[in-house]
Scaffold this active site. Structure first.
Site, PDB file in Angstrom:
ATOM      1  N   HIS A 155       0.851  -1.197   0.000  1.00  0.00           N
ATOM      2  CA  HIS A 155       0.000   0.000   0.000  1.00  0.00           C
ATOM      3  C   HIS A 155       0.881   1.240   0.000  1.00  0.00           C
ATOM      4  O   HIS A 155       2.106   1.154   0.107  1.00  0.00           O
ATOM      5  CB  HIS A 155      -0.928   0.016   1.222  1.00  0.00           C
ATOM      6  N   HIS A 201      -5.801  -2.156   4.697  1.00  0.00           N
ATOM      7  CA  HIS A 201      -5.949  -1.008   3.798  1.00  0.00           C
ATOM      8  C   HIS A 201      -5.064  -1.215   2.582  1.00  0.00           C
ATOM      9  O   HIS A 201      -4.041  -1.898   2.636  1.00  0.00           O
ATOM     10  CB  HIS A 201      -5.630   0.319   4.485  1.00  0.00           C
ATOM     11  N   HIS A 216       4.687   7.390   2.468  1.00  0.00           N
ATOM     12  CA  HIS A 216       5.513   6.189   2.323  1.00  0.00           C
ATOM     13  C   HIS A 216       4.889   5.194   1.354  1.00  0.00           C
ATOM     14  O   HIS A 216       3.691   5.222   1.076  1.00  0.00           O
ATOM     15  CB  HIS A 216       5.748   5.497   3.675  1.00  0.00           C
ATOM     16  N   HIS A 247       1.706  -0.859  14.916  1.00  0.00           N
ATOM     17  CA  HIS A 247       0.603   0.085  14.740  1.00  0.00           C
ATOM     18  C   HIS A 247      -0.613  -0.352  15.555  1.00  0.00           C
ATOM     19  O   HIS A 247      -0.932  -1.553  15.616  1.00  0.00           O
ATOM     20  CB  HIS A 247       0.172   0.146  13.268  1.00  0.00           C
ATOM     21  N   TYR A 256       9.714   1.715   9.915  1.00  0.00           N
ATOM     22  CA  TYR A 256       9.819   2.839   8.988  1.00  0.00           C
ATOM     23  C   TYR A 256      11.279   3.251   8.862  1.00  0.00           C
ATOM     24  O   TYR A 256      11.989   3.386   9.867  1.00  0.00           O
ATOM     25  CB  TYR A 256       8.996   4.034   9.480  1.00  0.00           C
ATOM     26  N   GLU A 266       8.242   1.579   4.279  1.00  0.00           N
ATOM     27  CA  GLU A 266       7.778   0.759   5.399  1.00  0.00           C
ATOM     28  C   GLU A 266       7.859  -0.705   5.004  1.00  0.00           C
ATOM     29  O   GLU A 266       7.566  -1.071   3.864  1.00  0.00           O
ATOM     30  CB  GLU A 266       6.332   1.078   5.775  1.00  0.00           C
TER      31      GLU A 266
END
Length: 308
Positions: A155, A201, A216, A247, A256, A266
């Site tokens: 993503h 996501h 990112h 997260h 990161y 990431e």
């Protein structure tokens, strides 16, 4: 979930200021496979378990950032249908003929309300993952799954003005689901996460005053073991690290870090599976520490203050 519309994030084109340093970072260190390069300053990469020709394009430029993001759709009829819907939404759509982008079929190109250039395409040259389709086994040949052991582009996170309008495009036109959001004291969403798949996501978009910001690009790992291995390599090669944590949003274990031009990358593993009957999860800005990094509950100033 039966996915027959927008399938996945299929390509990001990232600006870099030193091609050789970028090739060392994305190829030698991260372990992406260099598929091709040309005299126009473009270098093409894929992860070992991706089946299309490339997912990451590096372009030599005088500043870092994101040139475009591109999602793959199910077929050419879907591409035609979505072009009409995007225009009905109020955005101008440009038809790009097959071959204009390397190894790619025709595309449609448009600008998101946040100022980012986005493409949709249905076809890209199929190269496979080296395992074949009959009795494929589970791991590639030795030396192919190298570096950080990345198995695919997952993503990206972008930011700009009119983020909520951009999210409305993804949900109303592309039929993504709003999986999670971070809201301010007035309950107005500031960071939104949407999915076209069973991932938590496929893109995240944040509200920001400056257009076309790139936070990112994110890459999948298979396991916690691979996560530790990648972290060891990041330390070994002194790659600048911003955060190693977990997260709250999406529940993934994350690292990161930055490429030599200052673009944030990431890598992650774990996280939950999304289904469209799940409720949207909401985080409040006064708990941004837990939303962003659930273990340390600390957000580095650079995390929202530094984008390319």
């Amino acid at each position: 979930m039966s996915m027959r519309g927008v399938l996945r994030l299929g390509e990001v084109q990232i600006r870099v200021m030193d091609t050789e340093a970028a090739k060392t970072h994305y190829g030698t260190r991260m372990g992406l496979i260099e598929m091709d390069s040309n005299d126009n300053g473009l270098v093409y990469y894929k992860a070992w378990d991706e089946k299309d020709h490339h997912s990451v394009v590096l372009r030599l430029a005088d500043k870092p950032g994101l040139d475009h993001l591109a999602f793959k759709v199910y077929d050419d009829a879907t591409l035609t249908s979505l072009a009409e819907k995007i225009e009905a939404f109020g955005l101008s759509v440009e038809e790009v003929p097959a071959g204009a982008f390397f190894k790619s079929g025709r595309r449609i190109r448009f600008t998101l309300p946040t100022g980012h250039e986005m493409h949709l395409y249905a076809e890209k040259e199929y190269v496979g993952n080296s395992l074949g389709e009959v009795n494929p086994g589970v791991i590639p040949d030795e030396g192919v799954n190298r570096g950080f052991r990345i198995n695919g582009l997952d993503h990206c996170f972008i930011a700009g003005p009119n983020a909520r309008e951009a999210i409305r495009l993804f949900t109303d036109v592309f039929e993504f689901d709003l999986t999670e959001q971070v809201v301010d004291e007035n309950q107005a969403p500031q960071i939104m996460f949407v999915s076209c798949s069973t991932r938590a996501h496929d893109i995240a978009i944040a509200e920001a005053p400056e257009p076309a910001l790139f936070h990112h690009a994110s890459f999948r790992l298979d396991s916690t073991q691979d996560h530790v291995h990648a972290a060891d390599l990041i330390g070994k090669y002194d790659i600048p690290v911003e955060m190693i944590d977990r997260h709250g949003v999406t529940r993934v274990k994350t690292i990161y870090y930055f490429d030599p031009s200052g673009n944030r990358n990431e890598i992650f593993c774990d996280g939950y599976t999304w289904y469209p009957d799940h409720p949207t999860l909401t985080w409040t800005m006064d708990n941004i520490g837990g939303a962003a990094f659930s273990q340390s509950r600390q957000v580095p100033e650079s995390f929202f203050g530094s984008m390319t």
